[in-house]
Write a protein that holds these residues in place. Structure first.
Motif, PDB file in Angstrom:
ATOM      1  N   LEU A  65     -67.386 -10.640  22.236  1.00 48.05           N
ATOM      2  CA  LEU A  65     -66.954 -11.629  23.215  1.00 48.05           C
ATOM      3  C   LEU A  65     -68.126 -11.904  24.149  1.00 48.05           C
ATOM      4  CD1 LEU A  65     -63.601  -9.864  24.101  1.00 48.05           C
ATOM      5  CD2 LEU A  65     -63.933 -11.729  22.468  1.00 48.05           C
ATOM      6  N   SER A  66     -68.199 -13.122  24.665  1.00 48.53           N
ATOM      7  CA  SER A  66     -69.276 -13.419  25.614  1.00 48.53           C
ATOM      8  C   SER A  66     -68.790 -14.411  26.650  1.00 48.53           C
ATOM      9  CB  SER A  66     -70.506 -13.983  24.894  1.00 48.53           C
ATOM     10  OG  SER A  66     -70.242 -15.267  24.397  1.00 48.53           O
ATOM     11  N   THR A  67     -69.439 -14.367  27.784  1.00 51.69           N
ATOM     12  CA  THR A  67     -69.156 -15.341  28.834  1.00 51.69           C
ATOM     13  C   THR A  67     -70.463 -15.675  29.551  1.00 51.69           C
ATOM     14  OG1 THR A  67     -67.753 -15.873  30.726  1.00 51.69           O
ATOM     15  CG2 THR A  67     -68.566 -13.620  30.608  1.00 51.69           C
ATOM     16  N   PRO A  68     -70.735 -16.948  29.773  1.00 50.37           N
ATOM     17  CA  PRO A  68     -71.935 -17.310  30.529  1.00 50.37           C
ATOM     18  C   PRO A  68     -71.680 -17.090  32.023  1.00 50.37           C
ATOM     19  CG  PRO A  68     -70.808 -19.273  29.743  1.00 50.37           C
ATOM     20  CD  PRO A  68     -70.057 -18.105  29.211  1.00 50.37           C
ATOM     21  N   LEU A  69     -72.596 -16.411  32.669  1.00 49.81           N
ATOM     22  CA  LEU A  69     -72.485 -16.184  34.113  1.00 49.81           C
ATOM     23  C   LEU A  69     -73.262 -17.227  34.892  1.00 49.81           C
ATOM     24  CD1 LEU A  69     -72.913 -12.310  34.039  1.00 49.81           C
ATOM     25  CD2 LEU A  69     -70.795 -13.622  34.104  1.00 49.81           C
ATOM     26  N   CYS A  70     -74.308 -17.757  34.285  1.00 50.82           N
ATOM     27  CA  CYS A  70     -75.115 -18.831  34.867  1.00 50.82           C
ATOM     28  C   CYS A  70     -75.566 -19.703  33.698  1.00 50.82           C
ATOM     29  CB  CYS A  70     -76.309 -18.241  35.603  1.00 50.82           C
ATOM     30  SG  CYS A  70     -77.433 -19.464  36.279  1.00 50.82           S
ATOM     31  N   THR A  71     -75.353 -20.996  33.780  1.00 49.97           N
ATOM     32  CA  THR A  71     -75.685 -21.844  32.638  1.00 49.97           C
ATOM     33  C   THR A  71     -76.772 -22.864  32.983  1.00 49.97           C
ATOM     34  OG1 THR A  71     -73.946 -23.438  33.165  1.00 49.97           O
ATOM     35  CG2 THR A  71     -73.370 -21.661  31.670  1.00 49.97           C
ATOM     36  N   VAL A  72     -77.728 -22.943  32.092  1.00 48.04           N
ATOM     37  CA  VAL A  72     -78.729 -24.000  32.074  1.00 48.04           C
ATOM     38  C   VAL A  72     -78.728 -24.474  30.628  1.00 48.04           C
ATOM     39  CG1 VAL A  72     -81.157 -24.590  32.377  1.00 48.04           C
ATOM     40  CG2 VAL A  72     -80.061 -22.971  33.938  1.00 48.04           C
ATOM     41  N   GLU A  73     -78.241 -25.660  30.389  1.00 45.30           N
ATOM     42  CA  GLU A  73     -77.910 -26.130  29.045  1.00 45.30           C
ATOM     43  C   GLU A  73     -78.987 -25.912  27.982  1.00 45.30           C
ATOM     44  OE1 GLU A  73     -75.336 -26.899  26.323  1.00 45.30           O
ATOM     45  OE2 GLU A  73     -74.766 -26.884  28.415  1.00 45.30           O
ATOM     46  N   PRO A  74     -80.266 -26.193  28.252  1.00 49.53           N
ATOM     47  CA  PRO A  74     -81.260 -26.016  27.174  1.00 49.53           C
ATOM     48  C   PRO A  74     -81.422 -24.571  26.695  1.00 49.53           C
ATOM     49  CG  PRO A  74     -82.161 -27.372  28.933  1.00 49.53           C
ATOM     50  CD  PRO A  74     -80.853 -26.836  29.421  1.00 49.53           C
ATOM     51  N   THR A  75     -81.014 -23.584  27.496  1.00 52.14           N
ATOM     52  CA  THR A  75     -81.210 -22.181  27.119  1.00 52.14           C
ATOM     53  C   THR A  75     -79.905 -21.461  26.788  1.00 52.14           C
ATOM     54  OG1 THR A  75     -81.092 -21.446  29.429  1.00 52.14           O
ATOM     55  CG2 THR A  75     -83.276 -21.987  28.558  1.00 52.14           C
ATOM     56  N   LEU A  76     -78.777 -22.111  26.941  1.00 54.63           N
ATOM     57  CA  LEU A  76     -77.484 -21.434  26.821  1.00 54.63           C
ATOM     58  C   LEU A  76     -77.190 -20.926  25.411  1.00 54.63           C
ATOM     59  CD1 LEU A  76     -74.917 -20.493  28.197  1.00 54.63           C
ATOM     60  CD2 LEU A  76     -73.944 -22.749  27.769  1.00 54.63           C
ATOM     61  N   GLU A  77     -77.390 -21.736  24.386  1.00 59.25           N
ATOM     62  CA  GLU A  77     -77.067 -21.323  23.021  1.00 59.25           C
ATOM     63  C   GLU A  77     -77.937 -20.143  22.568  1.00 59.25           C
ATOM     64  OE1 GLU A  77     -77.069 -22.916  18.437  1.00 59.25           O
ATOM     65  OE2 GLU A  77     -77.299 -24.377  20.030  1.00 59.25           O
ATOM     66  N   PHE A  78     -79.231 -20.225  22.810  1.00 61.52           N
ATOM     67  CA  PHE A  78     -80.163 -19.146  22.448  1.00 61.52           C
ATOM     68  C   PHE A  78     -79.739 -17.846  23.140  1.00 61.52           C
ATOM     69  CE2 PHE A  78     -84.040 -16.657  22.747  1.00 61.52           C
ATOM     70  CZ  PHE A  78     -84.746 -16.941  21.587  1.00 61.52           C
ATOM     71  N   THR A  79     -79.425 -17.935  24.419  1.00 63.13           N
ATOM     72  CA  THR A  79     -79.042 -16.760  25.201  1.00 63.13           C
ATOM     73  C   THR A  79     -77.751 -16.143  24.682  1.00 63.13           C
ATOM     74  OG1 THR A  79     -80.024 -17.882  27.112  1.00 63.13           O
ATOM     75  CG2 THR A  79     -78.693 -15.935  27.562  1.00 63.13           C
ATOM     76  N   THR A  80     -76.762 -16.977  24.401  1.00 62.31           N
ATOM     77  CA  THR A  80     -75.473 -16.488  23.910  1.00 62.31           C
ATOM     78  C   THR A  80     -75.628 -15.826  22.546  1.00 62.31           C
ATOM     79  OG1 THR A  80     -74.329 -18.221  25.142  1.00 62.31           O
ATOM     80  CG2 THR A  80     -73.102 -17.165  23.358  1.00 62.31           C
ATOM     81  N   ARG A  81     -76.363 -16.457  21.644  1.00 62.28           N
ATOM     82  CA  ARG A  81     -76.566 -15.877  20.314  1.00 62.28           C
ATOM     83  C   ARG A  81     -77.268 -14.530  20.397  1.00 62.28           C
ATOM     84  NH1 ARG A  81     -79.642 -20.354  18.282  1.00 62.28           N
ATOM     85  NH2 ARG A  81     -80.771 -18.794  17.124  1.00 62.28           N
ATOM     86  N   LEU A  82     -78.280 -14.424  21.257  1.00 63.22           N
ATOM     87  CA  LEU A  82     -79.023 -13.176  21.392  1.00 63.22           C
ATOM     88  C   LEU A  82     -78.144 -12.076  22.000  1.00 63.22           C
ATOM     89  CD1 LEU A  82     -81.715 -11.825  20.880  1.00 63.22           C
ATOM     90  CD2 LEU A  82     -82.463 -12.616  23.136  1.00 63.22           C
ATOM     91  N   ALA A  83     -77.375 -12.411  23.019  1.00 61.90           N
ATOM     92  CA  ALA A  83     -76.494 -11.424  23.646  1.00 61.90           C
ATOM     93  C   ALA A  83     -75.459 -10.905  22.643  1.00 61.90           C
ATOM     94  CB  ALA A  83     -75.796 -12.037  24.864  1.00 61.90           C
ATOM     95  N   LYS A  84     -74.879 -11.807  21.864  1.00 63.12           N
ATOM     96  CA  LYS A  84     -73.880 -11.392  20.872  1.00 63.12           C
ATOM     97  C   LYS A  84     -74.502 -10.544  19.764  1.00 63.12           C
ATOM     98  CE  LYS A  84     -70.291 -14.883  21.270  1.00 63.12           C
ATOM     99  NZ  LYS A  84     -69.528 -15.886  20.510  1.00 63.12           N
ATOM    100  N   LEU A  85     -75.700 -10.892  19.324  1.00 61.64           N
ATOM    101  CA  LEU A  85     -76.370 -10.125  18.277  1.00 61.64           C
ATOM    102  C   LEU A  85     -76.646  -8.693  18.745  1.00 61.64           C
ATOM    103  CD1 LEU A  85     -77.864  -9.982  15.491  1.00 61.64           C
ATOM    104  CD2 LEU A  85     -79.928 -10.531  16.788  1.00 61.64           C
ATOM    105  N   ILE A  86     -77.198  -8.559  19.940  1.00 60.75           N
ATOM    106  CA  ILE A  86     -77.509  -7.224  20.454  1.00 60.75           C
ATOM    107  C   ILE A  86     -76.226  -6.416  20.647  1.00 60.75           C
ATOM    108  CG2 ILE A  86     -78.472  -5.958  22.416  1.00 60.75           C
ATOM    109  CD1 ILE A  86     -80.491  -8.318  22.654  1.00 60.75           C
ATOM    110  N   THR A  87     -75.185  -7.046  21.151  1.00 58.39           N
ATOM    111  CA  THR A  87     -73.904  -6.362  21.328  1.00 58.39           C
ATOM    112  C   THR A  87     -73.330  -5.920  19.989  1.00 58.39           C
ATOM    113  OG1 THR A  87     -73.413  -7.532  23.369  1.00 58.39           O
ATOM    114  CG2 THR A  87     -71.545  -6.622  22.181  1.00 58.39           C
ATOM    115  N   ARG A  88     -73.390  -6.800  19.007  1.00 60.35           N
ATOM    116  CA  ARG A  88     -72.851  -6.448  17.681  1.00 60.35           C
ATOM    117  C   ARG A  88     -73.603  -5.267  17.071  1.00 60.35           C
ATOM    118  NH1 ARG A  88     -72.722 -11.243  15.577  1.00 60.35           N
ATOM    119  NH2 ARG A  88     -74.787 -11.181  14.648  1.00 60.35           N
ATOM    120  N   ARG A  89     -74.921  -5.248  17.230  1.00 58.92           N
ATOM    121  CA  ARG A  89     -75.724  -4.176  16.636  1.00 58.92           C
ATOM    122  C   ARG A  89     -75.630  -2.858  17.400  1.00 58.92           C
ATOM    123  NH1 ARG A  89     -79.957  -6.161  13.253  1.00 58.92           N
ATOM    124  NH2 ARG A  89     -79.013  -7.846  12.064  1.00 58.92           N
ATOM    125  N   THR A  90     -75.512  -2.920  18.727  1.00 49.00           N
ATOM    126  CA  THR A  90     -75.507  -1.695  19.528  1.00 49.00           C
ATOM    127  C   THR A  90     -74.106  -1.232  19.917  1.00 49.00           C
ATOM    128  OG1 THR A  90     -75.689  -2.894  21.623  1.00 49.00           O
ATOM    129  CG2 THR A  90     -77.758  -2.223  20.547  1.00 49.00           C
TER     130      THR A  90
END
Length: 141
Positions: A65-90
């Motif tokens: 699960l993820s939630t954006p705490l601060c959003t800047v549209e050009p970086t949001l997708e990259f940030t969300t994908r990276l956060a979910k990947l690290i969470t899934r692996r760890t």
């Protein structure tokens, strides 16, 4: 990992711009910040960009699960994908702050350049987490 680890790697297909990474892994969470800077900009501050919190889903561990705490549209997708990947692996809650700009990449930030950077960052961060044994059983595949 007691203190943050600071790393950098070149922005794909860029002459002098690097991605700077600060990684902190504690027993209960991972905190990661990313930004880009060229040699001339290395000492000047950059904006925060997006900040995303991801946590493992107890009922479906392959879909964090993820939630954006601060959003800047050009970086949001990259940030969300990276956060979910690290969470899934760890299987640890993960905070990711990202202000990476692909504007100075070789082709101006194409999808291919963004995917290449994502892969490089993910591999580097996950290898550091694995070597630091950020989870009780190491990083999960």
């Amino acid at each position: 990992m007691d203190a943050p680890i600071q790393l950098s790697l070149p922005l794909p297909r860029s002459m002098d711009t690097r991605i700077y990474i600060q990684l902190t892994a504690k027993s209960k969470a991972v905190v990661l910040f990313l930004t880009t800077a060229s040699a001339e900009e290395a000492t000047s501050p950059t904006p925060l960009g997006s900040f995303v919190y991801a946590l493992p889903d107890r009922y479906n561990p392959t879909q964090p699960l993820s939630t954006p705490l601060c959003t800047v549209e050009p970086t949001l997708e990259f940030t969300t994908r990276l956060a979910k990947l690290i969470t899934r692996r760890t299987q640890l809650p993960t905070y990711v702050g990202n202000s990476v700009s692909f504007a100075s990449a070789g082709l101006g930030g194409t999808v291919g350049e963004e995917m290449e950077a994502f892969k490089q960052v993910a591999e580097l961060v996950l290898s550091k987490l694995e070597s630091a044994n950020a989870t009780p059983n190491g990083v999960q595949s």
